[in-house]
Scaffold this motif. Structure first.
Motif, mmCIF file in Angstrom:
data_model
loop_
_atom_site.group_PDB
_atom_site.id
_atom_site.type_symbol
_atom_site.label_atom_id
_atom_site.label_comp_id
_atom_site.label_asym_id
_atom_site.label_seq_id
_atom_site.Cartn_x
_atom_site.Cartn_y
_atom_site.Cartn_z
ATOM 1 N N GLU A 41 -28.049 10.503 -33.872
ATOM 2 C CA GLU A 41 -28.653 10.304 -32.549
ATOM 3 C C GLU A 41 -29.423 8.987 -32.509
ATOM 4 O O GLU A 41 -29.320 8.218 -31.560
ATOM 5 C CB GLU A 41 -29.575 11.490 -32.225
ATOM 6 N N LYS A 42 -30.168 8.719 -33.560
ATOM 7 C CA LYS A 42 -30.981 7.489 -33.626
ATOM 8 C C LYS A 42 -30.092 6.254 -33.620
ATOM 9 O O LYS A 42 -30.447 5.228 -33.041
ATOM 10 C CB LYS A 42 -31.816 7.531 -34.905
ATOM 11 N N ASN A 43 -28.919 6.352 -34.248
ATOM 12 C CA ASN A 43 -28.053 5.181 -34.386
ATOM 13 C C ASN A 43 -27.131 4.951 -33.194
ATOM 14 O O ASN A 43 -26.269 4.081 -33.253
ATOM 15 C CB ASN A 43 -27.213 5.302 -35.665
ATOM 16 N N ARG A 44 -27.293 5.720 -32.156
ATOM 17 C CA ARG A 44 -26.471 5.466 -30.972
ATOM 18 C C ARG A 44 -26.755 4.042 -30.499
ATOM 19 O O ARG A 44 -27.907 3.650 -30.351
ATOM 20 C CB ARG A 44 -26.806 6.462 -29.854
ATOM 21 N N MET A 45 -25.694 3.263 -30.250
ATOM 22 C CA MET A 45 -25.881 1.848 -29.933
ATOM 23 C C MET A 45 -25.888 1.600 -28.424
ATOM 24 O O MET A 45 -26.745 0.901 -27.907
ATOM 25 C CB MET A 45 -24.741 1.013 -30.541
ATOM 26 N N VAL A 46 -24.904 2.180 -27.727
ATOM 27 C CA VAL A 46 -24.723 1.854 -26.315
ATOM 28 C C VAL A 46 -25.601 2.756 -25.450
ATOM 29 O O VAL A 46 -26.463 2.299 -24.705
ATOM 30 C CB VAL A 46 -23.237 2.005 -25.923
ATOM 31 N N ASP A 47 -25.379 4.028 -25.598
ATOM 32 C CA ASP A 47 -26.061 5.030 -24.789
ATOM 33 C C ASP A 47 -27.181 5.640 -25.610
ATOM 34 O O ASP A 47 -27.006 6.670 -26.227
ATOM 35 C CB ASP A 47 -25.042 6.130 -24.466
ATOM 36 N N LYS A 48 -28.312 5.007 -25.616
ATOM 37 C CA LYS A 48 -29.407 5.535 -26.442
ATOM 38 C C LYS A 48 -29.766 6.953 -26.023
ATOM 39 O O LYS A 48 -29.980 7.839 -26.829
ATOM 40 C CB LYS A 48 -30.644 4.630 -26.324
ATOM 41 N N ASN A 49 -29.839 7.145 -24.701
ATOM 42 C CA ASN A 49 -30.082 8.498 -24.206
ATOM 43 C C ASN A 49 -28.746 9.225 -24.122
ATOM 44 O O ASN A 49 -27.749 8.652 -23.702
ATOM 45 C CB ASN A 49 -30.706 8.473 -22.805
ATOM 46 N N ILE A 50 -28.775 10.496 -24.482
ATOM 47 C CA ILE A 50 -27.538 11.264 -24.406
ATOM 48 C C ILE A 50 -27.256 11.585 -22.940
ATOM 49 O O ILE A 50 -28.055 12.247 -22.281
ATOM 50 C CB ILE A 50 -27.658 12.551 -25.240
ATOM 51 N N THR A 51 -26.131 11.058 -22.438
ATOM 52 C CA THR A 51 -25.804 11.311 -21.031
ATOM 53 C C THR A 51 -24.489 12.058 -20.895
ATOM 54 O O THR A 51 -24.030 12.314 -19.793
ATOM 55 C CB THR A 51 -25.682 9.983 -20.247
ATOM 56 N N GLU A 52 -23.863 12.374 -22.037
ATOM 57 C CA GLU A 52 -22.576 13.054 -21.955
ATOM 58 C C GLU A 52 -22.758 14.507 -21.548
ATOM 59 O O GLU A 52 -23.790 15.115 -21.807
ATOM 60 C CB GLU A 52 -21.863 13.059 -23.314
ATOM 61 N N SER A 53 -21.694 15.046 -20.953
ATOM 62 C CA SER A 53 -21.629 16.484 -20.710
ATOM 63 C C SER A 53 -20.894 17.112 -21.881
ATOM 64 O O SER A 53 -19.928 16.549 -22.392
ATOM 65 C CB SER A 53 -20.856 16.754 -19.427
ATOM 66 N N MET A 54 -21.350 18.281 -22.264
ATOM 67 C CA MET A 54 -20.669 19.010 -23.330
ATOM 68 C C MET A 54 -19.227 19.307 -22.953
ATOM 69 O O MET A 54 -18.376 19.559 -23.796
ATOM 70 C CB MET A 54 -21.427 20.291 -23.596
ATOM 71 N N SER A 55 -18.958 19.243 -21.653
ATOM 72 C CA SER A 55 -17.629 19.531 -21.151
ATOM 73 C C SER A 55 -16.595 18.524 -21.689
ATOM 74 O O SER A 55 -15.439 18.853 -21.912
ATOM 75 C CB SER A 55 -17.677 19.483 -19.632
ATOM 76 N N THR A 56 -17.022 17.278 -21.868
ATOM 77 C CA THR A 56 -16.111 16.261 -22.392
ATOM 78 C C THR A 56 -16.023 16.325 -23.906
ATOM 79 O O THR A 56 -14.976 16.107 -24.492
ATOM 80 C CB THR A 56 -16.613 14.842 -21.995
ATOM 81 N N ILE A 57 -17.170 16.650 -24.514
ATOM 82 C CA ILE A 57 -17.229 16.643 -25.990
ATOM 83 C C ILE A 57 -16.574 17.899 -26.562
ATOM 84 O O ILE A 57 -15.924 17.872 -27.602
ATOM 85 C CB ILE A 57 -18.696 16.625 -26.488
#
Ligand code: SAM
Length: 331
Positions: free
Chosen positions: A313-329
């Motif tokens: 989570e800390k190393n996320r480069m582009v989207d620092k905040n999690i904005t994905e929906s679990m629906s896609t993941i």
């Protein structure tokens, strides 16, 4: 045989595959009321691509597949995909995760192809509360699916995301589902994947609090042994046919024994639920790359797997905040 081993010496033998980003429920912890922007179909992996990639993964030691989404039964001919995946040499188990809305008519076929297990999402046993949480009036259909799964003797687990002021008051009733039924009822900590960057998730209901609630109501509850890679800590209440599980999905206490990797609906590999995607495997599958070349890339991709979900989570480069929906993941 070459296998997938990450830098922390964890062997990866479990692939979770989201087959679509579409869902027919609007669970507020998973997506906003208006839904998410669905991707054009060509952005999703085709069944041929999923089968090819699963075969490559199987040659690298992956033994278990879980098909999820979005809602997998929204994808046309989903059973045909399952049937082909079951035939892949090396794949020992094919499981699905479903919300149970469209599942009932397929139970006979699921049983016939030898599905190895079904996780059914069920966040409330109260029809109205179910409607409020999922924004759809499908409670009766889902309960019919649960009964049907048990009638066919299909190995079934219930997933309940436990949320303050929403359904936490139902934890005990939900646990009682395992009294007469041979099912595993699993309580999941809410995670910040609701398709927006203003997550509602405050960890009011941690795994510790869930266990306290269970212990207060079932003092004779005992811990069961479970495989280290199982994210759920399992419990048994004497006299109950089924068991209970608690999944610290937000606290991430199970990362040390992680054995999984994810394929999103859009064909991105995620080494961890909390990373932002580490490989665009769809482009590889649509290029001239051979299976052997893809194999080598997958081996090196797993080398990027972080130690745990906090580092990821800390190393996320582009989207620092999690904005994905679990629906896609794919959850
Ligand atoms: N549509 C299928 C279903 O409902 O089971 C499969 C996809 S759903 C994303 C997979 C699992 O992820 C479900 O059990 C769901 O409850 C869980 N999930 C979704 N969003 C979550 C969140 N924010 N926190 C914890 N679990 C979540």
């Amino acid at each position: 045989m070459t296998s997938l081993v990450d830098p922390w010496d964890r062997t990866i033998d479990y692939l979770r595959i989201a087959v679509t980003d579409r869902c027919n429920l609007r669970c507020f912890y998973c997506m906003p009321a208006e839904g998410i922007d669905y991707l054009p179909k060509k952005e999703l992996l085709t069944y041929e691509e999923i089968i090819r990639l699963s075969t490559v993964f199987a040659s690298l030691g992956v033994r278990k597949l879980r098909l999820t989404g979005g809602e997998p039964f929204l994808r046309r001919d989903f059973i045909a995909l399952l049937r082909e995946l079951k035939k892949i040499p090396g794949i020992d188990a094919v499981h699905i995760t479903t919300n149970g809305v469209l599942t009932y008519p397929y139970l006979e076929e699921l049983n016939a192809i030898g599905i190895d297990g079904v996780n059914l999402s069920l966040d409330s046993l109260d029809k109205q509360n179910f409607h409020q949480i999922t924004r759809r009036d499908e409670f009766d259909t889902v309960m019919k699916t649960l009964d049907g799964l048990l009638d066919y003797g299909i190995s079934t687990k219930i997933n309940m995301v436990v949320m303050q002021d929403k359904n936490a008051h139902e934890v005990i009733e939900m646990a009682k589902l395992a009294r007469e039924r041979k099912i595993s009822v699993r309580f999941i900590e809410e995670m910040p994947f609701n398709g927006s960057d203003n997550s509602t998730s405050k960890q009011n209901w941690s795994h510790i609090k869930i266990l306290e609630e269970l212990k207060a109501n079932f003092p004779s509850i005992t811990k069961l042994d479970s495989h280290p890679s199982n994210p759920a800590t399992l419990y048994q209440i004497p006299g109950h046919h089924g068991n209970l599980g608690i999944i610290p999905a937000y606290s991430r206490t199970f990362c040390g024994a992680c054995n999984r990797i994810r394929l999103t609906a859009t064909g991105t590999i995620k080494n961890c639920l909390y990373d932002e995607g580490v490989l665009d495997v769809k482009s590889l599958l649509r290029s001239t790359k051979s299976d052997e070349q893809i194999r080598d890339i997958l081996i090196s991709t797993v080398q990027k797997k972080e130690k745990d979900g906090f580092v990821a989570e800390k190393n996320r480069m582009v989207d620092k905040n999690i904005t994905e929906s679990m629906s896609t993941i794919g959850g």
